[in-house]
Design an enzyme around this catalytic site. Structure first.
Site, PDB file in Angstrom:
ATOM      1  N   LYS A  44     -31.851  64.578  11.292  1.00  0.00           N
ATOM      2  CA  LYS A  44     -30.451  64.195  11.107  1.00  0.00           C
ATOM      3  C   LYS A  44     -29.620  65.335  10.517  1.00  0.00           C
ATOM      4  CE  LYS A  44     -30.258  59.171  10.831  1.00  0.00           C
ATOM      5  NZ  LYS A  44     -29.915  58.031   9.969  1.00  0.00           N
ATOM      6  N   ARG A  98     -25.236  46.145   9.417  1.00  0.00           N
ATOM      7  CA  ARG A  98     -23.814  46.185   9.719  1.00  0.00           C
ATOM      8  C   ARG A  98     -23.624  45.550  11.089  1.00  0.00           C
ATOM      9  NH1 ARG A  98     -23.895  52.405   8.160  1.00  0.00           N
ATOM     10  NH2 ARG A  98     -25.888  52.011   9.133  1.00  0.00           N
ATOM     11  N   SER A 136     -22.562  56.608   6.111  1.00  0.00           N
ATOM     12  CA  SER A 136     -22.643  57.976   5.570  1.00  0.00           C
ATOM     13  C   SER A 136     -22.079  58.988   6.571  1.00  0.00           C
ATOM     14  CB  SER A 136     -24.095  58.339   5.264  1.00  0.00           C
ATOM     15  OG  SER A 136     -24.641  57.472   4.321  1.00  0.00           O
TER      16      SER A 136
HETATM   17  P1  ADP Z   1     -30.854  55.266   8.180  1.00  0.00           P
HETATM   18  O1  ADP Z   1     -31.159  56.714   8.270  1.00  0.00           O
HETATM   19  O2  ADP Z   1     -32.034  54.357   8.218  1.00  0.00           O
HETATM   20  O3  ADP Z   1     -29.712  54.808   9.059  1.00  0.00           O
HETATM   21  P2  ADP Z   1     -29.022  54.983   6.009  1.00  0.00           P
HETATM   22  O4  ADP Z   1     -29.068  55.799   4.763  1.00  0.00           O
HETATM   23  O5  ADP Z   1     -27.897  55.199   6.906  1.00  0.00           O
HETATM   24  O6  ADP Z   1     -30.399  55.141   6.698  1.00  0.00           O
HETATM   25  O7  ADP Z   1     -29.047  53.437   5.622  1.00  0.00           O
HETATM   26  C1  ADP Z   1     -30.090  52.805   4.971  1.00  0.00           C
HETATM   27  C2  ADP Z   1     -29.968  51.322   5.151  1.00  0.00           C
HETATM   28  O8  ADP Z   1     -28.722  50.876   4.616  1.00  0.00           O
HETATM   29  C3  ADP Z   1     -29.992  50.853   6.594  1.00  0.00           C
HETATM   30  O9  ADP Z   1     -30.632  49.603   6.636  1.00  0.00           O
HETATM   31  C4  ADP Z   1     -28.525  50.694   6.921  1.00  0.00           C
HETATM   32  O10 ADP Z   1     -28.322  49.761   7.946  1.00  0.00           O
HETATM   33  C5  ADP Z   1     -28.003  50.174   5.603  1.00  0.00           C
HETATM   34  N1  ADP Z   1     -26.565  50.406   5.414  1.00  0.00           N
HETATM   35  C6  ADP Z   1     -25.930  51.581   5.380  1.00  0.00           C
HETATM   36  N2  ADP Z   1     -24.605  51.411   5.184  1.00  0.00           N
HETATM   37  C7  ADP Z   1     -24.411  50.064   5.094  1.00  0.00           C
HETATM   38  C8  ADP Z   1     -23.250  49.222   4.924  1.00  0.00           C
HETATM   39  N3  ADP Z   1     -22.031  49.728   4.828  1.00  0.00           N
HETATM   40  N4  ADP Z   1     -23.450  47.877   4.902  1.00  0.00           N
HETATM   41  C9  ADP Z   1     -24.687  47.370   5.038  1.00  0.00           C
HETATM   42  N5  ADP Z   1     -25.803  48.093   5.216  1.00  0.00           N
HETATM   43  C10 ADP Z   1     -25.675  49.425   5.247  1.00  0.00           C
END
Ligand code: ADP
Length: 172
Positions: A44, A98, A136
């Site tokens: 990533k 989400r 993110s």
């Molecule tokens: P990944 O690399 O697995 O996408 P992230 O750091 O983006 O990891 O997210 C980790 C977890 O948090 C995942 O389950 C993602 O769906 C959840 N997540 C991230 N942002 C949100 C949000 N705004 N609302 C709900 N869940 C979220």
């Protein structure tokens, strides 16, 4: 007395957002011990190093765990999620969900994980609507175009993102 429930919340956390923190707050109500797993995820091309992400997650989420009286640890991992879950003795994996975007990926991953270890349950939590659209990836994109990110991430994280984006510009 039953054994303490251990949950893991895995992710890349590049950087940790108010959406992640809302899921962590909810997850803390479900477990006696929460392990946040920060994935290496070099594919990533993260903005922050693994060590920086671990430190940011610990700093922002630690006080929430303390307030909830839940045993808490942030650890890095670079292995199959189920192997990581087994290694830390997790009963449940917490994932945030989400809108439709996350569903297909989570659906497939959970289905496969159930075949790897049927004893570890995956629990999906939804963030408060005001945090649901935060990602993110978009926080970084907004920052790269000098947009305001203060409502999406904690203030110290916002400062770190702005600084790192400026540094990466200077490098070019
Ligand atoms: P990944 O690399 O697995 O996408 P992230 O750091 O983006 O990891 O997210 C980790 C977890 O948090 C995942 O389950 C993602 O769906 C959840 N997540 C991230 N942002 C949100 C949000 N705004 N609302 C709900 N869940 C979220």
């Amino acid at each position: 007395m039953s054994a303490p429930k251990v949950g893991i919340y895995p992710g890349t956390f590049d950087p940790i957002t108010n959406g992640h923190l809302d899921i962590i707050k909810r997850g803390l109500r479900l477990v006696d011990r929460l392990v946040i797993g920060v994935a290496t995820n070099p594919s990533k091309d993260p903005l922050f190093t693994l060590e920086e992400r671990v430190a940011m997650v610990a700093r922002e989420a630690g006080p929430l765990a303390e307030a909830a009286g839940v045993d808490f640890e942030v650890v890095q991992f670079n292995e199959l999620l189920m192997h990581f879950a087994e290694r830390v003795g997790a009963d449940i994996i917490i994932r945030g969900l989400r809108a439709v975007a996350d569903f297909e990926y989570e659906f497939q991953m959970t289905g496969m994980n159930y075949q790897i270890n049927p004893n570890i349950e995956t629990v999906f939590l939804m963030a408060d609507p005001k945090y649901q659209t935060i990602a993110s990836r978009l926080v970084k994109e907004v920052a790269r175009y000098d947009g305001k990110i203060s409502s999406f991430v904690p203030s110290r994280v916002a400062e770190a993102v702005v600084k790192r984006v400026a540094e990466s510009r200077a490098d070019r």
